[in-house]
Design an enzyme around this catalytic site. Structure first.
Site, PDB file in Angstrom:
ATOM      1  N   LYS A  73       0.841  -1.205   0.000  1.00  0.00           N
ATOM      2  CA  LYS A  73       0.000   0.000   0.000  1.00  0.00           C
ATOM      3  C   LYS A  73       0.876   1.255   0.000  1.00  0.00           C
ATOM      4  CE  LYS A  73      -1.744   1.554   4.034  1.00  0.00           C
ATOM      5  NZ  LYS A  73      -1.487   2.977   4.332  1.00  0.00           N
ATOM      6  N   ARG A 116      -8.401  -0.614   4.991  1.00  0.00           N
ATOM      7  CA  ARG A 116      -7.548   0.386   4.346  1.00  0.00           C
ATOM      8  C   ARG A 116      -6.186  -0.200   4.011  1.00  0.00           C
ATOM      9  NH1 ARG A 116      -6.945   5.851   7.192  1.00  0.00           N
ATOM     10  NH2 ARG A 116      -5.634   5.946   5.353  1.00  0.00           N
TER      11      ARG A 116
HETATM   12  C1  EPZ Z   1       4.357   6.806   6.488  1.00  0.00           C
HETATM   13  O1  EPZ Z   1       3.596   7.813   7.076  1.00  0.00           O
HETATM   14  C2  EPZ Z   1       3.421   5.623   6.303  1.00  0.00           C
HETATM   15  N1  EPZ Z   1       2.329   6.002   5.393  1.00  0.00           N
HETATM   16  C3  EPZ Z   1       2.873   5.190   7.663  1.00  0.00           C
HETATM   17  O2  EPZ Z   1       2.084   4.044   7.468  1.00  0.00           O
HETATM   18  C4  EPZ Z   1       4.039   4.819   8.569  1.00  0.00           C
HETATM   19  O3  EPZ Z   1       3.542   4.485   9.851  1.00  0.00           O
HETATM   20  C5  EPZ Z   1       5.011   6.003   8.679  1.00  0.00           C
HETATM   21  O4  EPZ Z   1       5.430   6.412   7.347  1.00  0.00           O
HETATM   22  C6  EPZ Z   1       6.257   5.655   9.477  1.00  0.00           C
HETATM   23  O5  EPZ Z   1       6.899   4.569   8.884  1.00  0.00           O
HETATM   24  C7  EPZ Z   1       2.571   6.059   4.060  1.00  0.00           C
HETATM   25  O6  EPZ Z   1       3.669   5.798   3.590  1.00  0.00           O
HETATM   26  C8  EPZ Z   1       1.405   6.434   3.195  1.00  0.00           C
HETATM   27  P1  EPZ Z   1       6.375  10.078   8.658  1.00  0.00           P
HETATM   28  P2  EPZ Z   1       4.169   9.322   7.134  1.00  0.00           P
HETATM   29  O7  EPZ Z   1       6.257  11.356   7.917  1.00  0.00           O
HETATM   30  O8  EPZ Z   1       5.059   9.567   5.981  1.00  0.00           O
HETATM   31  C9  EPZ Z   1       6.758  13.434  11.983  1.00  0.00           C
HETATM   32  C10 EPZ Z   1       0.198   2.733   7.654  1.00  0.00           C
HETATM   33  O9  EPZ Z   1      -0.197   2.144   8.621  1.00  0.00           O
HETATM   34  N2  EPZ Z   1       6.671  14.406  10.876  1.00  0.00           N
HETATM   35  O10 EPZ Z   1       7.512   9.158   8.364  1.00  0.00           O
HETATM   36  O11 EPZ Z   1       3.019  10.229   7.362  1.00  0.00           O
HETATM   37  C11 EPZ Z   1       5.460  12.650  12.175  1.00  0.00           C
HETATM   38  O12 EPZ Z   1       4.581  13.377  13.026  1.00  0.00           O
HETATM   39  C12 EPZ Z   1       0.700   4.149   7.773  1.00  0.00           C
HETATM   40  O13 EPZ Z   1       0.287   2.242   6.512  1.00  0.00           O
HETATM   41  C13 EPZ Z   1       6.776  15.774  11.160  1.00  0.00           C
HETATM   42  O14 EPZ Z   1       6.911  16.177  12.321  1.00  0.00           O
HETATM   43  O15 EPZ Z   1       5.046   9.256   8.454  1.00  0.00           O
HETATM   44  C14 EPZ Z   1       5.925  11.366  12.814  1.00  0.00           C
HETATM   45  O16 EPZ Z   1       6.065  11.567  14.218  1.00  0.00           O
HETATM   46  C15 EPZ Z   1       0.375   4.672   9.130  1.00  0.00           C
HETATM   47  N3  EPZ Z   1       6.704  16.668  10.137  1.00  0.00           N
HETATM   48  C16 EPZ Z   1       7.319  11.166  12.211  1.00  0.00           C
HETATM   49  O17 EPZ Z   1       7.705  12.422  11.633  1.00  0.00           O
HETATM   50  C17 EPZ Z   1       6.548  16.270   8.828  1.00  0.00           C
HETATM   51  O18 EPZ Z   1       6.509  17.134   7.931  1.00  0.00           O
HETATM   52  C18 EPZ Z   1       7.353  10.124  11.099  1.00  0.00           C
HETATM   53  O19 EPZ Z   1       6.285  10.399  10.234  1.00  0.00           O
HETATM   54  C19 EPZ Z   1       6.454  14.876   8.561  1.00  0.00           C
HETATM   55  C20 EPZ Z   1       6.521  13.972   9.594  1.00  0.00           C
END
Ligand code: EPZ
Length: 418
Positions: free
Chosen positions: A22, A398
């Site tokens: 996904k 999802r």
């Molecule tokens: C991706 O989400 C995945 N989704 C998530 O999978 C996954 O849990 C996550 O990466 C971590 O591996 C997709 O790829 C569509 P991040 P993403 O940006 O990119 C902080 C699932 O179950 N952050 O790596 O949204 C954020 O708050 C989903 O399939 C900022 O602060 O996660 C988090 O604490 C759930 N500012 C950390 O970084 C930003 O601009 C990591 O988030 C971006 C992120």
């Protein structure tokens, strides 16, 4: 609202086919906006998020068809709208992935800020900062990101923290920028690498994907390509844990064994016997009770946050005490209280959950809250004595294609009721 009903206590046994990832197909679909020819995408999982993505791109003018082999043909030549509305983004946060491609290819985008979600505030400041570094002018107001740009210019970007979709958005935008972009502190997830491989097939020039420094040499245009998405490592891990928690023997097929090292190590620590081939991973518990394992989630190649709930469930019936620490998201323990309803012995202290294994869980009514938490609850239901009813299973749909059919195929007594 659909529910899943499970009669627990059956050791799972057999083979399960793994679907496409996904979290790779979502950015790859968004990448179609960068191209001036159609893309042919294969190994697409049949998931609600994929359907949502296709609807979002369709609204912008991408012509999308799904053929009988579940391949998506995405033709971006009719794109004439650059909006991802609140209605669309609130159902799927990953809609933010259209931002980079729209700005790079069309010089404009109106994308709703994704709200928070159950597992955390999930800001997108890194996405915005990266695009500004590439020369975009971005205004955030009325809940929308308003972006404008001429031709983007390559830049040297150091991410404040590792972000998967943040890295993906900036990498996509940089493919059409003038000059070279360096992304430091980049995410190394296999899904980022898969997106890079797809972009390269479209004509992009990218080095270092999979490391913490990605270099993109901008090109004038990207063409179409034919690309098959990599197998879903989180679905794979979830079914392996299903085998472990029920003390059975499960072989995941059509998957890859080189994207789950941290997870396989933890399963071996839990007492599992693991056998891998190029496209399969088999777990055999030989009827033994799992041993408790401790871990901290962190960006790839460390233990994935998306597998935390599944291993929390495993620890609830394991021998000993396991300490599970969640460092990626600030609120990803909603499944803990639901596991306690099944009889688990868990104390949450800050970022950690201390889980004392019990001999048996007993079935109860429980509620799913987010995608991966709900998978953890289903796994607990597979081993709980008696009947477990998991509510709000739309969360599961999802991220997991036909989860009850695949589990039934392994011998689970599981069914969906409206
Ligand atoms: C991706 O989400 C995945 N989704 C998530 O999978 C996954 O849990 C996550 O990466 C971590 O591996 C997709 O790829 C569509 P991040 P993403 O940006 O990119 C902080 C699932 O179950 N952050 O790596 O949204 C954020 O708050 C989903 O399939 C900022 O602060 O996660 C988090 O604490 C759930 N500012 C950390 O970084 C930003 O601009 C990591 O988030 C971006 C992120």
């Amino acid at each position: 609202m659909a529910k899943i009903v499970i009669q627990g206590g059956v050791p799972l046994n057999g083979d399960v086919m793994i679907s496409g990832a996904k979290n790779a197909v979502l950015p790859i679909l968004a990448a179609s906006l960068l191209a001036d020819e159609p893309m042919d995408i294969g190994n697409v999982p049949h998931l609600n998020d994929v359907t949502t993505s296709m609807a979002l791109l369709g609204e912008m003018g991408v012509q999308l068809t799904l053929n009988e082999h579940m391949r998506i043909l995405a033709d971006p030549r009719g794109v004439d709208r650059f909006l991802a509305s609140y209605e669309q983004v609130k159902t799927m946060r990953a809609s933010i992935l259209v931002l980079g491609p729209l700005v790079a290819r069309f010089g404009q985008a109106e994308v709703s800020l994704p709200g928070g979600c159950a597992i955390g505030s999930r800001p997108v400041d890194q996405h915005i900062r990266g695009l500004q570094a590439l020369g975009a002018t971005i205004r955030v107001e009325n809940g929308y990101i308003h972006a404008r740009a001429g031709r983007l210019k390559g830049a040297h970007i150091v991410m404040d923290m590792v972000t998967v979709t943040g890295t993906e958005n900036i990498m996509m935008a940089a493919t059409l920028a003038q000059g070279t972009t360096v992304i430091e502190n980049a995410a190394q997830e296999p899904e980022v690498v898969d997106l890079a491989h797809c972009l390269i097939a479209m004509g992009a020039q990218i080095e270092g994907a999979g490391s913490n420094t990605i270099v993109v040499h901008g090109v004038e245009r990207l063409g179409g390509c034919r690309y098959d998405v990599l197998p879903d490592r989180i679905e794979t891990g979830t079914f392996l844990v299903a085998g472990a928690i029920t003390r059975g023997k499960v072989r995941a097929r059509g998957t890859r064994s080189d994207t789950l090292d941290a997870v396989l190590n933890k399963l071996e620590q839990a007492g599992a016997h693991i056998n891998t081939t190029a496209d399969s991973i088999e777990i055999d518990m030989r009827g033994n009770r799992p041993r408790a394992v401790s871990f901290s989630t962190a960006p790839y190649p460390s233990f994935p946050t998306d597998m935390q709930a599944q291993f929390a469930a495993l620890n609830t019936v394991a021998e000993g005490v396991g300490v599970v620490t969640e460092t990626v998201f600030e609120n990803r323990f909603m499944h803990i209280q639901e596991l306690v309803r099944l009889g688990a012995d868990i104390q949450v202290k800050g970022e950690s959950a201390i889980i004392r294994g019990v001999e048996t869980l007993t079935g109860a009514q429980i509620m799913a809250t987010d995608l991966r938490a709900s998978a953890g609850l289903v796994l607990a239901g597979l081993v709980a004595q008696g009947e477990t009813v998991v509510d709000r299973v739309y969360h599961i749909d999802r991220g997991y294609e036909n989860i009850e059919e695949k589990l039934s195929g392994l011998g689970a007594r599981i069914r969906r009721i409206a």
